[in-house]
Design a protein around this motif. Structure first.
Motif, mmCIF file in Angstrom:
data_model
loop_
_atom_site.group_PDB
_atom_site.id
_atom_site.type_symbol
_atom_site.label_atom_id
_atom_site.label_comp_id
_atom_site.label_asym_id
_atom_site.label_seq_id
_atom_site.Cartn_x
_atom_site.Cartn_y
_atom_site.Cartn_z
ATOM 1 N N LEU A 62 0.947 -1.308 0.461
ATOM 2 C CA LEU A 62 -0.018 -0.515 0.176
ATOM 3 C C LEU A 62 0.671 1.566 -0.173
ATOM 4 C CD1 LEU A 62 -2.562 -0.977 2.444
ATOM 5 C CD2 LEU A 62 -3.314 -0.851 0.166
ATOM 6 N N ARG A 63 1.547 1.097 0.899
ATOM 7 C CA ARG A 63 2.839 2.242 0.992
ATOM 8 C C ARG A 63 4.248 1.835 0.916
ATOM 9 N NH1 ARG A 63 2.148 7.448 -0.472
ATOM 10 N NH2 ARG A 63 3.539 9.210 0.252
ATOM 11 N N LYS A 64 4.709 1.376 -0.212
ATOM 12 C CA LYS A 64 6.748 0.824 0.034
ATOM 13 C C LYS A 64 7.596 2.227 0.584
ATOM 14 C CE LYS A 64 6.415 -2.474 -3.986
ATOM 15 N NZ LYS A 64 6.661 -2.940 -4.193
ATOM 16 N N PRO A 65 8.349 1.368 1.327
ATOM 17 C CA PRO A 65 9.099 2.143 2.495
ATOM 18 C C PRO A 65 10.343 3.155 0.995
ATOM 19 C CG PRO A 65 9.781 0.282 2.593
ATOM 20 C CD PRO A 65 8.501 -0.403 1.962
ATOM 21 N N LYS A 92 19.382 3.431 2.976
ATOM 22 C CA LYS A 92 18.642 5.225 2.696
ATOM 23 C C LYS A 92 20.228 5.704 1.109
ATOM 24 C CE LYS A 92 18.047 10.151 4.164
ATOM 25 N NZ LYS A 92 16.940 10.075 5.448
ATOM 26 N N LYS A 93 19.202 6.460 0.491
ATOM 27 C CA LYS A 93 20.504 6.874 -1.088
ATOM 28 C C LYS A 93 20.067 8.184 -0.787
ATOM 29 C CE LYS A 93 18.057 4.441 -4.408
ATOM 30 N NZ LYS A 93 17.244 4.001 -5.848
ATOM 31 N N LYS A 95 13.178 9.108 1.719
ATOM 32 C CA LYS A 95 12.637 9.603 2.932
ATOM 33 C C LYS A 95 12.640 8.725 4.184
ATOM 34 C CE LYS A 95 10.520 13.544 1.078
ATOM 35 N NZ LYS A 95 9.720 14.632 1.014
ATOM 36 N N GLN A 96 12.267 7.516 3.884
ATOM 37 C CA GLN A 96 12.614 5.972 4.439
ATOM 38 C C GLN A 96 11.124 6.126 5.262
ATOM 39 O OE1 GLN A 96 15.604 4.207 6.149
ATOM 40 N NE2 GLN A 96 15.919 5.183 3.889
ATOM 41 N N LYS A 97 10.252 7.294 4.474
ATOM 42 C CA LYS A 97 8.800 6.675 4.876
ATOM 43 C C LYS A 97 8.041 5.515 4.569
ATOM 44 C CE LYS A 97 7.258 10.522 4.270
ATOM 45 N NZ LYS A 97 6.368 12.170 4.186
#
Length: 170
Positions: free
Chosen positions: A143-146, A163-164, A150-152
Motif C-alpha cells: 500500500l505504501r512501500k518504504p 538510505k539514498k 525519506k524512509q517513510k
C-alpha cells in the motif's frame, strides 16, 4: 515432531492437522508417504528410485511441518508504519490506513487472518497458514512501500533500508 494436542491425518494427497487453535489442511505433491512413529512424522518417497516423486520430498515435508506449526502455535508477521501523519485503525472487518494520500485506504481483513494495530503505527498479522499470513503482510506493505530517500512508508519490523542520497542542487 508432532506436539501434544495435535493430530495429523495424511492420506495420499492431503494432510489434515487439528490442534489447540483450529483445523488446517495442506495439499502436497503425490508420490510422498508420511509415516507416524510415536510423536515423530517422517516423509518418504513412495518409490525411492523414481526421481520425479523424490524431488518433491522436501517440499511435502515443509508443507506438513508448517501445517503442524500453524495449528499448534500459529504464524505472525509484524509491520511498522513510519511517517508523520501515517497511521492505521481497525474498524469492523477492515483496516483503514492514512498514508499521506488525499483519501484513507481501506484494507479488507481476509478470513482466517487476525490483524491488530498497536499505537496506530505497529501492525501484527497472525494466522495458521504461513503462506496467507505472508501474503497479507506483503499486500499491506505494498500500500505504501518504504521510500529510499525519506524512509517513510510501511516496512517489516526489523527491516533495514539503505538510505539514498538526494540531489545536491548545485
Amino acid at each position: 515432531s508432532v506436539p501434544d494436542g495435535v493430530t495429523v491425518r495424511s492420506p495420499r494427497v492431503r494432510s489434515r492437522c487439528g490442534g489447540p487453535r483450529v483445523r488446517s489442511g495442506s495439499r502436497f505433491p503425490t508420490g510422498i508417504l508420511f509415516e507416524e512413529a510415536g510423536k515423530q512424522l517422517s516423509a518418504q518417497p513412495a518409490q525411492p528410485s523414481d526421481r520425479s516423486s523424490s524431488k518433491f520430498h522436501g517440499l511435502a515435508r515443509s508443507l506438513v511441518a508448517n501445517a503442524v506449526h500453524g495449528v499448534s502455535q500459529g504464524f505472525t508477521k509484524e509491520l511498522d508504519i513510519v511517517g508523520i501523519g501515517y497511521r492505521a485503525e481497525v474498524s469492523a472487518s477492515q483496516v483503514v490506513f492514512h498514508l499521506g494520500y488525499s483519501h484513507p485506504v481501506p484494507f479488507a481483513i481476509p478470513d482466517g487472518i487476525q490483524i491488530a494495530v498497536d499505537k496506530q503505527n505497529h501492525i501484527t498479522v497472525a494466522g495458521i497458514d504461513r503462506q496467507r499470513v505472508g501474503q497479507v503482510a506483503a499486500d499491506i506493505r505494498a500500500l505504501r512501500k518504504p521510500d529510499p530517500y525519506k524512509q517513510k512508508g510501511i516496512r517489516y519490523t526489523g527491516e533495514v533500508l539503505k538510505k539514498k542520497v538526494g540531489k545536491t542542487g548545485a
